[in-house]
Design a protein around this motif. Structure first.
Motif, short mmCIF file in Angstrom:
data_model
loop_
_atom_site.label_atom_id
_atom_site.label_comp_id
_atom_site.label_asym_id
_atom_site.label_seq_id
_atom_site.Cartn_x
_atom_site.Cartn_y
_atom_site.Cartn_z
N ALA A 1 28.07 43.17 33.64
CA ALA A 1 29.07 42.94 34.68
C ALA A 1 29.36 41.45 34.74
N PRO A 2 30.56 41.07 35.24
CA PRO A 2 30.99 39.67 35.13
C PRO A 2 30.43 38.71 36.17
N GLY A 3 29.41 39.07 36.94
CA GLY A 3 28.84 38.09 37.85
C GLY A 3 28.33 38.70 39.13
N ALA A 4 27.94 37.81 40.06
CA ALA A 4 27.26 38.23 41.28
C ALA A 4 28.10 39.20 42.11
N ALA A 5 29.40 38.95 42.21
CA ALA A 5 30.24 39.83 43.03
C ALA A 5 30.25 41.25 42.48
N ALA A 6 30.22 41.38 41.16
CA ALA A 6 30.21 42.71 40.54
C ALA A 6 28.82 43.33 40.57
N PHE A 7 27.77 42.51 40.71
CA PHE A 7 26.41 43.04 40.74
C PHE A 7 26.13 43.83 42.01
#
Length: 614
Positions: free
Chosen positions: A169-175
């Motif tokens: 996933a592309p980063g913290a927001a997507a995690f």
């Protein structure tokens, strides 16, 4: 020199051409990188991708099977994800893959994950997910839920999250939504998808921005409401581009939530120009924008909003900012994203290094329990079908629940002569007869079968080995359906359909499991832990049993290759009605496992419907 490593990229079917377009672009970028590093790359899909792919990538069709794949009872019970996922497994197991990479949404990789756990797919294959927006997040964003099909997709995704080797996933927001779905933190890997051959348009043309364009469906999940809110704020502040805004992509004619009606109402107060083209296809957008000249700032999706709006607020001179769907990453048109060969090689290496061989040389550990009532020919056939699996079978127990028909005595004598233990019981419910058979059994593994069904080849052995070689407490099986009375009569063994199941009782998963609690294997310790078959006396006893098992923390796996030839007919009109309706069983499942349902999702669906629409 070792064999060439092979990656399978999975493009599932769907009704959203915008999501498919972006996925093709992103996975095309992955394919280009992997090919450059010497990997072989297959694209597994129902149809050839619309967009051009890197030279060297091979298209592998995922065909229809000779028989249909269906789900649990009811018209809404088979989902496209479950159907495609089962056919994907049937395709993938005929080829050798070092890794398979699929999008999360819909849970299409779940049958492959189940198969790998149970030894039906190469255990060394790394199974990877691109963490696009989960079904629950997309549904809640748009406030739509019409059937249990979406809840089933949610159940499939939760199993994928639990079993996959890595989720990119592309980063913290997507995690955040992925962690909520159940992805362990240690399996979350930050990565971006780039764009392969996106559109024939220069990403860095100079000139002032004249038009602000939203690309994609008019949905909250695509940031459409945020787009309109920001446009109105910019209009009030006097910073909107001179030619106004354009909306390219489908918007609903009339629907709860975002729609053309909503635009019409809001536009009554707009003093700026706007345009809507809801017929444009994703692959046509590049040509549309190119004809318009380098004067358009394009964006869509929550993760792309901020960049686009910041650029607009600063009156940036960059005229074209081609932003991807938020379920991919915010990538420039020339960006290939992350170093995918390094990421995939790391995960595949870890998979091989930590692989524990499946146990072998199991002795006779299982008790086969068959409940019988007034089916003399069927019981002889069912007992005989155990023979190919005899090396793992300690005993066969036939629990006769008060049979009175002619021919039963001779049939029971035949099965007794074959070595089966026959329990003559008074008339009783199927649940109680199963319980009596289990009480008499001495095996460490209990395996149940209905008398009108039969093991399919070495099906009993495969079910037992799958249980012993995995971390599941219960293993059920997909079923090869046959018309009533035809089980075991077709020399070719061709079923009229395959009934596919989910297994774990996440969300609506229980409603997609098998009819007949006799089509399962369970460890004796797990059976005792859950209290056996319990006290529920209604139709759909298997649903109630699996609900209690899941509520007790037991894990449920599913064999993809059917272990049982299943008789789909019913012996009486009353039985047929109860089996198709089973409202009591659904209510029991909701009562027992209410905490496993996503409360926010259920808020979109009247709970009373839950017991009727499956």
């Amino acid at each position: 020199m070792g064999a060439q490593r092979r990656l399978g990229l999975i493009l599932p079917p769907g009704d959203d051409p915008w999501r498919r377009f972006n996925l093709e672009q992103g996975f095309g970028a992955v394919a280009a990188q992997m090919l450059a590093q010497g990997w072989a790359v297959d694209v597994l899909a129902e149809q050839v991708p619309d967009e051009p792919w890197p030279a060297g990538a091979a298209f592998v069709p995922v065909p229809l099977l000779p028989w249909p794949v269906i789900g649990g009872p009811g018209s809404t019970s088979i989902t496209r994800s479950l159907d495609f996922g089962h056919r994907l497994w049937a395709c993938a197991r005929t080829r050798r893959y070092d890794a398979l990479l699929a999008p999360l949404a819909g849970g299409v990789l779940q049958p492959c994950l189940m198969a790998r756990e149970l030894g039906e797919l190469d255990r060394a294959t790394a199974l990877l997910l691109w963490g696009d927006a989960p079904t629950a997040a997309r549904l809640l964003a748009d406030m739509e839920l019409a059937s249990l099909g979406a809840l089933a997709d949610d159940a499939l995704e939760r199993q994928c999250a639990e079993l996959a080797d890595a989720v990119f996933a592309p980063g913290a927001a997507a995690f955040a939504p992925l962690r909520k779905l159940g992805v362990p933190q240690e399996r979350l890997v930050e990565a971006r998808l780039g764009a392969f051959g996106r559109w024939p348009i220069s990403p860095w043309s100079s000139g002032p921005v004249a038009t602000l364009t939203h690309m994609g469906p008019g949905r909250r999940a695509w940031g459409a409401d945020r787009f309109l809110d920001e446009v109105e704020l910019r209009a009030e502040a006097g910073t909107l581009p001179p030619e106004g805004i354009r909306l390219l992509g489908p918007w609903r004619d009339r629907a709860y939530g975002l729609s053309k009606d909503l635009i019409g109402l809001r536009a009554l107060d707009w003093a700026f120009d706007f345009g809507l083209d809801d017929a444009v296809e994703p692959h046509d957008l590049g040509h549309r924008l190119a004809r318009g000249g380098p004067t358009t700032l394009v964006f869509s999706g929550p993760t792309a909003d901020d960049d686009a709006l910041v650029a607009l607020a600063q009156a940036a001179g960059h005229s074209v900012e081609l932003a991807a769907d938020h379920r991919l990453a915010n990538a420039k048109a020339t960006d290939l994203g992350s170093d995918w060969p390094a990421l995939i090689e790391r995960v595949t290496g870890m998979r091989r290094a930590t692989l524990v061989p499946a146990p072998s040389g199991n002795g006779p550990v299982a008790s086969i329990c068959i409940v019988h009532r007034d089916r003399p020919e069927a019981i002889v056939r069912a007992v005989a079908s155990v023979a190919p699996s005899s090396a793992l079978v300690r005993e066969i127990i036939v629990a006769d629940a008060g049979s009175v028909m002619d021919g039963v005595e001779s049939a029971l004598a035949i099965v007794a002569q074959s070595g089966a233990q026959v329990l003559r019981l008074p008339p009783m419910r199927h649940r109680a007869a199963c319980q009596a058979a289990a009480a008499a059994a001495r095996g460490d593994v209990l395996v149940f079968l209905d008398d009108d069904n039969a093991w399919r080849g070495d099906g009993a052995a495969r079910l037992i080995e799958g249980l012993l070689g995995s971390e599941f407490d219960i293993v059920v099986t997909n079923l090869a359906l046959h018309q009533n009375g035809t089980v075991g009569t077709d020399p070719a063994g061709s079923p009229m359909a395959i009934r596919a199941f989910i297994g774990e009782a996440h969300a609506a998963g229980l409603f997609f499991n098998c009819w007949g609690d006799s089509s399962l294997a369970i460890r004796r310790t797990a059976f005792d832990r859950v209290g056996g078959f319990g006290t529920y006396e209604g139709a759909g006893n298997d649903w109630a049993f699996l609900a209690r098992a899941r509520a007790a923390g037991l894990r449920i796996g599913v064999l993809q290759d059917p272990a049982v030839d299943y008789s789909s007919g019913t012996s009486s009109e009353n039985h047929r009605w109860r089996k198709r309706d089973a409202e009591g069983a659904r209510q029991e499942v909701v009562r027992v496992s209410a905490l496993t349902f996503d409360e926010k999702l259920l808020a979109l669906l009247d709970l009373s419907q839950l017991c009727h629409i499956v």
